[in-house]
Write a protein that holds these residues in place. Sequence first.
Motif, PDB file in Angstrom:
ATOM      1  N   LEU A 212       2.509  -2.111  -2.978  1.00 48.71           N
ATOM      2  CA  LEU A 212       1.988  -2.365  -4.572  1.00 48.71           C
ATOM      3  C   LEU A 212       3.297  -2.388  -5.475  1.00 48.71           C
ATOM      4  CD1 LEU A 212      -0.362  -2.194  -6.316  1.00 48.71           C
ATOM      5  CD2 LEU A 212      -0.003   0.253  -6.672  1.00 48.71           C
TER       6      LEU A 212
ATOM      7  N   SER B 248      -1.657 -10.465  -0.634  1.00 49.36           N
ATOM      8  CA  SER B 248      -0.509 -10.240  -1.893  1.00 49.36           C
ATOM      9  C   SER B 248      -0.668 -11.153  -2.885  1.00 49.36           C
ATOM     10  CB  SER B 248       0.763 -10.496  -1.056  1.00 49.36           C
ATOM     11  OG  SER B 248       0.893  -9.491  -0.033  1.00 49.36           O
TER      12      SER B 248
ATOM     13  N   GLY C  46      -2.924  -9.942  -5.563  1.00 53.52           N
ATOM     14  CA  GLY C  46      -2.287  -8.749  -6.450  1.00 53.52           C
ATOM     15  C   GLY C  46      -1.556  -9.392  -7.540  1.00 53.52           C
TER      16      GLY C  46
END
Length: 488
Positions: free
Chosen positions: A127, A357, A360
């Motif tokens: 994250l 990824s 995100g």
Amino acid sequence: MKLRNSADREASVPMREFNGAAYATIREVPSSLRVENFRKVSVLPLIFLIFYEVSGGPFGVEDSVGAAGPLLALLGFLVFPFIWSVPEALITAEMGTMFPENGGYVVWVSSAIGPFWGFQQGWMKWLSGVIDNALYPVLFLDYLKSGIPALDGGWPRVGAALALTVLLTYMNYRGLTIVGWVAVALGVFSILPFVVMGLVSIPKLEPSRWLVVNLHNVDWNLYLNTLFWNLNYWDSISTLAGEVDNPKKTLPRALFYALILVVLGYFFPLLIGTGSVPFDRELWTDGYFSDIAKIIGGVWLRWWVQAAAAMSNMGMFVAEMSSDSFQLLGMAERGMLPEFFAKRSKYGTPLTGILFSASGVILLSWLSFQEIVAAENFLYCFGMILEFLAFVKLRIKHPNASRPYKIPVGTIGAIAMCIPPTILIGVVLALSTLKVAIVSLVAVVIGFIMQPGLKYIEKKRWLKFSVSSDLPDLDNDISQESTVSLVD
């Protein structure tokens, strides 16, 4: 560490045989076809991948001058590496050669503290890495907006950020070797304008400008967050260890040269910039180096710095996405994530990890620069605490385990080495705003819920989980290796 063994798991590979083990995906294709046909990353590309994981050049350090003035900014980028970067790089070299697989720091923590905390490490680091990657389209457009005003906001900025994300994501899909050599080319291009700027600025340098400081007017939160953000992420390269040619020798060597490159790449541009122009605190924000280039050398040098900044952000994006996506692959190979995360494209890249990824990055790209840095640093601090604990615990519990590169200190030295960066972590966390702390703690709680949730899904067989038969058994092999070392 206790991991679910799949029915077709082969005999585990002792840790001393890591060098010959094939680190591959969980598929029905023979191991030699899965990995050996993909080219491994050599020393030079690895140096520049680390350079881009950590730095990418001086773009983004301007806030340190605005927050604390020239003297503290210069001292910060000289002293901070010894407090943080050197210990983190050394620990990465030791642990990365001890566990040369794509799980990286997730495997370190899992082997020392257990799979629950290994998963939390993976969640927080992934994250924070995605949050970090959301910065680079922002910085890219910040450097171009002075030349292309339409990119300052609105739909043109949104469209440009989205297009850049898609383009760089595709580059990651095409292969890590390509990414590595692209990083070399981008690195050289990004460093050169500051070499030229240094030569052109010599007649304009005034050493007295380097000594400007006002301790009563320092934004310590912004100052420390800027230093921390620009000098961390040395451990990110560990999630690519399974893709490196002879990682036991290549990884420590690449970390050493990258450390020198990163520190010099920050200090000398700051020395040039602060010594060449009068100090104006309000001007020192992200993107100001391009204005300094125009003052020192003219419009041509400004355009070169802006182009270098744009290329540098591209390099940081592809390097970070490589690390994040291969981390998810490594976690899937250890049975922590569903098996589809371990599938590779025809280019050997983790397709699902790349798509997750990239998604995100797009979702987080609306945050401001300072918000991104602060939130990322908060999560990263939690992950580093787990890494330090894993490093010390493995030194105590398995002092004789095989460590192809071992930091030349004993147990007491290992503990002492972790104290200064741990204190720094405490300071960074204490200075965080309430908003950043709440958002980050919510993210941590999500990780606490997610791990048992995935175990329940595995138990119900709603998704397939499996452990790669090509990887060593972390439960037994460290103990085996310690016993062998004692006998030897």
